[in-house]
Design a protein around this motif. Structure first.
Motif, mmCIF file in Angstrom:
data_model
loop_
_atom_site.group_PDB
_atom_site.id
_atom_site.type_symbol
_atom_site.label_atom_id
_atom_site.label_comp_id
_atom_site.label_asym_id
_atom_site.label_seq_id
_atom_site.Cartn_x
_atom_site.Cartn_y
_atom_site.Cartn_z
ATOM 1 N N LYS A 197 25.311 -23.532 -8.745
ATOM 2 C CA LYS A 197 25.506 -22.088 -8.878
ATOM 3 C C LYS A 197 25.677 -21.528 -7.471
ATOM 4 C CE LYS A 197 23.184 -20.691 -13.161
ATOM 5 N NZ LYS A 197 22.117 -19.812 -13.720
ATOM 6 N N ALA A 198 26.769 -20.819 -7.251
ATOM 7 C CA ALA A 198 27.050 -20.309 -5.917
ATOM 8 C C ALA A 198 27.497 -18.856 -5.988
ATOM 9 C CB ALA A 198 28.137 -21.149 -5.243
ATOM 10 N N SER A 199 27.352 -18.171 -4.874
ATOM 11 C CA SER A 199 27.819 -16.791 -4.764
ATOM 12 C C SER A 199 28.777 -16.690 -3.586
ATOM 13 C CB SER A 199 26.634 -15.831 -4.581
ATOM 14 O OG SER A 199 25.770 -16.280 -3.555
ATOM 15 N N ILE A 200 29.753 -15.822 -3.706
ATOM 16 C CA ILE A 200 30.744 -15.600 -2.658
ATOM 17 C C ILE A 200 30.373 -14.299 -1.943
ATOM 18 C CG2 ILE A 200 33.187 -15.479 -2.096
ATOM 19 C CD1 ILE A 200 32.382 -18.013 -3.592
ATOM 20 N N ILE A 201 30.148 -14.381 -0.651
ATOM 21 C CA ILE A 201 29.641 -13.238 0.111
ATOM 22 C C ILE A 201 30.582 -12.939 1.275
ATOM 23 C CG2 ILE A 201 27.694 -12.359 1.460
ATOM 24 C CD1 ILE A 201 25.905 -14.337 -0.092
ATOM 25 N N GLN A 202 30.829 -11.673 1.493
ATOM 26 C CA GLN A 202 31.609 -11.244 2.655
ATOM 27 C C GLN A 202 30.842 -10.132 3.365
ATOM 28 O OE1 GLN A 202 35.513 -9.311 2.155
ATOM 29 N NE2 GLN A 202 36.305 -10.599 3.804
ATOM 30 N N ASP A 203 30.071 -10.519 4.374
ATOM 31 C CA ASP A 203 29.277 -9.536 5.105
ATOM 32 C C ASP A 203 29.243 -9.859 6.598
ATOM 33 O OD1 ASP A 203 27.668 -11.749 5.222
ATOM 34 O OD2 ASP A 203 25.888 -10.816 4.353
ATOM 35 N N GLU A 204 30.222 -10.664 7.059
ATOM 36 C CA GLU A 204 30.269 -11.034 8.468
ATOM 37 C C GLU A 204 31.517 -10.452 9.132
ATOM 38 O OE1 GLU A 204 27.911 -15.267 8.680
ATOM 39 O OE2 GLU A 204 30.068 -15.311 8.285
ATOM 40 N N TYR A 205 31.351 -10.065 10.392
ATOM 41 C CA TYR A 205 32.443 -9.479 11.166
ATOM 42 C C TYR A 205 32.668 -10.306 12.427
ATOM 43 C CZ TYR A 205 32.156 -5.341 8.194
ATOM 44 O OH TYR A 205 32.170 -4.483 7.119
ATOM 45 N N LEU A 206 33.920 -10.488 12.790
ATOM 46 C CA LEU A 206 34.293 -11.257 13.972
ATOM 47 C C LEU A 206 34.872 -10.337 15.033
ATOM 48 C CD1 LEU A 206 34.927 -13.992 15.430
ATOM 49 C CD2 LEU A 206 37.132 -13.953 14.232
ATOM 50 N N CYS A 207 34.381 -10.475 16.247
ATOM 51 C CA CYS A 207 34.966 -9.736 17.367
ATOM 52 C C CYS A 207 36.297 -10.387 17.718
ATOM 53 C CB CYS A 207 34.033 -9.740 18.574
ATOM 54 S SG CYS A 207 34.794 -9.014 20.048
ATOM 55 N N MET A 208 37.347 -9.585 17.783
ATOM 56 C CA MET A 208 38.673 -10.106 18.078
ATOM 57 C C MET A 208 38.951 -10.121 19.584
ATOM 58 S SD MET A 208 39.515 -10.823 15.040
ATOM 59 C CE MET A 208 41.250 -11.254 15.146
ATOM 60 N N GLY A 209 37.937 -9.816 20.389
ATOM 61 C CA GLY A 209 38.098 -9.821 21.843
ATOM 62 C C GLY A 209 37.823 -11.179 22.432
ATOM 63 N N THR A 210 37.180 -11.190 23.586
ATOM 64 C CA THR A 210 36.993 -12.442 24.332
ATOM 65 C C THR A 210 35.722 -13.200 23.971
ATOM 66 O OG1 THR A 210 35.859 -11.254 26.127
ATOM 67 C CG2 THR A 210 38.248 -11.507 26.310
#
Length: 407
Positions: A197-210
């Motif tokens: 049983k799994a859940s799909i989570i989207q709560d992470e943000y990526l810095c597009m800089g350096t």
């Protein structure tokens, strides 16, 4: 060989090779990317940025699997839009090979679902072997004459460009790497199933800089990082919550593993999930494409270092809701032949029966009892985070049906 058409937005082909060159020197990195011209241009900039070198480090992805003898060769992933499980748009193929001090990974994204993992892996092995040869030749020439103006990195880049061009042409134009009749010469047996049983989570943000920093649960993705880069949503990740193991009565007699530790057995599924390092690189390269994509494994191929045997993981899915999913992971193996095992020839029927039963609101336990695995043992649903509390799988008894050894 005609020039490859890069206008197809679904076709992205990335090759990364790391070469160890001594204890006190950083690994050499050679990279090649094929895809739409705008993304290809962005990739060339990324690959040349010193502060992004760690994104192209792949040696750490060549860790051992749950069994020291088993090596992961390749994985096929299906790609879904987050919250839209019925719209799998593309497939991702990950192949890896190591030879001496050369570690090569290929990540291919395409609408083609019939690419042969076996053939792609052979091509990546060939590329790795060729790069190894280039490196050995150039270093030998430099040792003979320090006056020769030879740049090892340039030689590797040139070689990888030529090798990659041919590899990409085979996929996108010649279509010679499509799946055909592939036989190992050995009959695989179904050895283990686990339902997750799994859940799909989207709560992470990526810095597009350096800095490539990843943050969780940001409220406003427009906020800039201290390095000056803007945050973007990172691809959703899969949280493996609970697992139930299904295994033959004689597993302790059949398996050559020194341990039947449930956590180590489960690790084979964990190991084929898309590596976080590659997820970050894909988002850095094309966040508009990958930022909202769920990447789930379909098939993974392993080989035994000691023998000619192959182990395969086949994963089936049932979406309970838009962000909840059941994964049915089946392991087939050519190393074993035992009366309690079932030939992998029956696997498509078994997969279909179990999935349909669960879709029809039949419990997983009863779904197993209705299938050809009805005589196998089964554990209750166990929390993945607590698997380390269980020492090993044990045979089913009247006092502990489908239980675990928790002594």
């Amino acid at each position: 060989m005609n020039a490859t058409n890069h206008s197809d937005k679904s076709h992205l082909n990335l090759i990364i090779s790391n070469i160890l060159r001594g204890e006190h020197n950083l690994p050499l990195q050679a990279t090649k990317f094929f895809g739409p011209k705008d993304i290809e241009s962005d990739f060339e900039k990324l690959a040349n940025e010193e502060h992004l070198k760690e994104l192209f480090e792949v040696i750490s992805l060549f860790k051992e699997t749950r069994e020291e003898d088993i090596v992961l060769d390749s994985v096929q992933y299906a790609e879904w839009e987050f919250k839209k499980p019925e719209t799998n748009l593309s497939h991702l193929y990950l192949a890896k090979n190591s030879l001496n001090d050369v570690y090569t990974i290929n990540l291919l994204r395409t609408d083609l679902s019939e690419i042969s993992l076996f053939k792609v892996n052979n091509e990546i092995a060939f590329i790795g072997q060729a790069l190894n040869g280039i490196y050995r030749r150039v270093t030998a020439e430099i040792e003979k004459s320090s006056e020769l103006p030879i740049d090892i990195k340039d030689e590797l880049d040139t070689g990888l460009h030529k090798l990659g061009e041919f590899f990409n042409w085979q996929i996108s134009e010649e279509r010679s790497l499509m799946r055909g009749s592939e036989k190992t010469g050995l009959s695989p047996m179904l050895t283990t199933l686990f339902m997750v049983k799994a859940s799909i989570i989207q709560d992470e943000y990526l810095c597009m800089g350096t800095c490539n920093q990843v943050l969780s649960s940001k409220e406003d993705e427009r906020i800039s990082c201290e390095c000056g880069g803007n945050y973007r949503l990172l691809s959703p990740y899969i949280n493996l919550d609970q697992v139930s193991f299904v295994y033959p009565n004689s597993i302790q007699d059949i398996s050559t593993s020194k341990s039947l530790d449930p956590k180590k057995i489960f690790q084979i599924l964990v190991d084929v999930m898309m590596p976080k390092r590659l997820v970050i690189l894909l988002n850095k390269l094309a966040n508009a494409i990958f930022g909202n994509k769920v990447m789930l494994p379909i098939t993974a191929n392993f080989h035994s270092k000691a023998t000619n045997d192959s182990v395969k993981l086949i994963v089936d899915y049932f979406w309970k809701t838009e962000d909840e999913i059941y994964l049915f992971a089946y392991i087939t193996d050519t190393r074993y032949s035992h009366i309690d095992l079932i030939s992998a020839v029956s696997l498509p029927m078994i997969m279909r029966e179990i999935k349909e039963s669960v879709k029809n609101h039949i419990s997983f336990e009863k779904a197993i009892q209705k299938s050809k695995l009805k005589d196998w043992n089964q554990t209750p649903l166990l929390k993945v985070k607590q698997l380390s509390e269980y020492e090993e799988l044990i045979k089913k008894t009247n006092t502990n049906p489908g239980g675990m050894n928790d002594e």
